[in-house]
Design an enzyme around this catalytic site. Structure first.
Site, mmCIF file in Angstrom:
data_model
loop_
_atom_site.group_PDB
_atom_site.id
_atom_site.type_symbol
_atom_site.label_atom_id
_atom_site.label_comp_id
_atom_site.label_asym_id
_atom_site.label_seq_id
_atom_site.Cartn_x
_atom_site.Cartn_y
_atom_site.Cartn_z
ATOM 1 N N ASP A 80 0.563 -1.597 -0.153
ATOM 2 C CA ASP A 80 -0.592 -0.443 -0.009
ATOM 3 C C ASP A 80 0.988 0.776 -0.084
ATOM 4 O OD1 ASP A 80 -1.863 -1.735 0.175
ATOM 5 O OD2 ASP A 80 -2.972 -0.902 2.076
ATOM 6 N N HIS A 136 3.804 -2.262 2.858
ATOM 7 C CA HIS A 136 3.404 -0.926 2.285
ATOM 8 C C HIS A 136 4.565 -0.239 1.317
ATOM 9 C CE1 HIS A 136 1.140 -0.920 5.639
ATOM 10 N NE2 HIS A 136 0.472 0.396 4.778
HETATM 11 ZN ZN LIG Z 1 -2.488 3.061 3.529
#
Ligand SMILES: [Zn+2]
Length: 339
Positions: free
Chosen positions: A122, A273
Site C-alpha cells: 500500500d 507498504h
Molecule cells: Zn494506506
C-alpha cells in the site's frame, strides 16, 4: 533526503501510519469538493447492492460507465532463478458487486489453500522504496497487488508505470489517504476520495485504467462506501495478515511479525507498504523465508479494469495542475545526443 521526502508527504500519511491505524483521527484534509454531486454517481443509499438495478432503472443517468477495453497488461519477465519463490497460481476476480477479501473484515470468500499467500503493498508509489520492492519481487520471480495513493501516483508516475510494466496488479487506495470513516467528511468528499484516486492512478499509468481493486485507508470501511463500491463493481481488500510494518523499528521486525502470523493462520493476504523503508529492506529476506517455509504466492488479477469517471478526471487536472497536452515519458522528450 529521506527525512525531507517524508516531510513532503501529505500529513494524511504520517497521521494514519505513525498513529494507530485504527484511530478515528482524520487522516487528511480532503481537497475542496464542489457542491454539485457528481452526475454519474448514483444515490448511495445504505442499501444492499441487490437494490442497485432497481435504482439504476429509475435513474438511467446514474449508471456507471462499463469497464474500458484496453490492451492486456505486459506479462512478467521470464524467470531466470530456478530457486525462486515464483507464482504458484493466478486467480482472476470477477469484481461484479464488489466482493470483499481478507478475513479481518470479509469472511465470505475463502479461496486460498493452505500455505498460499497474496502479497499486497500500500501507499506507493514512492522513490527508492517502491523500486526496491520491485527488485525484490523480480529477483524471486513473484508478484503482488499495489494499492496506490492517488496523490503519490501524481508525484511518481514513472515509478507506478514500472509497477504496471513489471506485471504486478495495480489497485487504488483513495486520493489522499483520508479515513473514510471520518464523520467530518461529506458523502461527496468520500466519493471524491475514491474516484479521484482512480482518476489519478489512471493518469499516472498514461491512461491505462487500474484493476477494479480498492483498499480503504487504515481498513476503515464505512458501510455506505462499501455499498458504493459494490455498485461500482470494485472489489474491496482488507487483509488476513497485517505486517504492522508502519510501526516496525527495523526490517527484522516486519519479517518476524509476518512469519509468526502466518504460522498461526497458515495462509492469507499479507498487508505491507511499499512506501515503507523497512519493508523494502525486509522484503528480500521475507521472500526467502516464505520460500523456505513452503509458502506459495497467488497472483490476483481483476477480470476487468475500472473506468474512471470523467468529472473526476477533470477535477484531477484542475486540482493538481497536471499537464493536459503531453504525457509522454521523459525519455521520449529528452534524448542525450552527446556525452
Ligand atoms: Zn494506506
Amino acid at each position: 533526503m529521506r527525512v525531507a521526502a517524508k516531510l513532503i508527504l501529505a500529513s494524511a500519511i504520517s497521521v494514519a501510519l505513525t498513529g494507530a491505524a485504527w484511530s478515528q483521527t482524520p487522516a487528511a484534509k480532503p481537497a475542496a469538493t464542489t457542491q454539485a454531486a457528481p452526475a454519474a454517481a448514483p444515490a448511495a443509499a445504505a442499501a444492499p447492492a441487490a437494490a442497485a438495478p432497481a435504482a439504476a432503472a429509475a435513474q438511467p443517468s446514474a449508471a456507471f460507465p462499463p469497464p474500458p477495453q484496453q490492451a492486456p497488461q505486459p506479462a512478467r519477465a521470464a524467470c531466470n532463478n530456478p530457486n525462486a519463490l515464483g507464482v504458484a497460481r493466478t486467480v482472476e476476480i470477477d469484481t461484479t458487486g464488489g466482493p470483499g477479501f481478507g478475513f479481518e473484515h470479509f469472511k465470505e470468500l475463502d479461496f486460498l489453500k493452505d500455505k498460499e499467500v497474496v502479497l499486497t503493498f500500500d501507499d506507493g508509489p514512492w522513490p527508492r522504496n517502491t523500486p526496491a520492492v520491485l527488485k525484490a519481487l523480480a529477483d524471486q520471480c513473484t508478484t503482488g497487488i499495489f494499492f496506490s495513493i492517488g496523490k503519490h501516483a501524481t508525484y511518481e508516475p514513472e515509478i507506478l508505470k514500472q509497477v504496471y510494466a513489471a506485471g504486478h496488479t495495480v489497485g487504488t487506495h483513495t486520493w489522499s489517504h483520508a479515513n473514510l470513516n471520518d464523520k467530518k467528511l461529506s458523502e461527496a468528499q468520500r466519493k471524491e476520495e475514491i474516484e479521484k484516486g482512480i482518476s489519478a492512478v489512471k493518469w499516472a499509468l498514461g491512461g491505462i485504467s487500474p484493476a477494479a481493486f480498492f483498499r480503504f485507508p487504515a481498513l476503515q470501511h464505512p458501510p455506505e462506501m462499501v455499498t458504493y463500491l459494490g455498485n461500482r463493481n470494485v472489489a474491496i481488500f482488507s487483509c488476513d495478515i497485517d505486517s504492522f510494518d508502519f510501526k516496525a523499528s527495523k526490517p527484522e521486525k516486519v519479517i518476524d511479525t509476518v512469519m509468526k502470523r502466518l504460522e498461526t493462520k497458515g495462509k492469507g493476504i499479507i498487508l505491507m507498504h511499499d512506501f515503507q523503508k523497512h519493508t523494502a529492506e525486509a522484503l528480500p529476506e521475507l521472500l526467502n523465508r516464505l520460500k523456505a517455509g513452503g509458502y506459495k504466492v497467488v497472483a490476483m488479477r481483476a477480470k476487468a479494469p475500472v473506468a474512471s469517471l470523467p468529472e473526476y478526471d477533470q477535477e484531477l487536472m484542475k486540482d493538481v495542475k497536471l499537464p493536459t497536452v503531453s504525457t509522454r515519458p521523459v525519455n521520449s522528450v529528452v534524448t542525450t545526443v552527446s556525452e
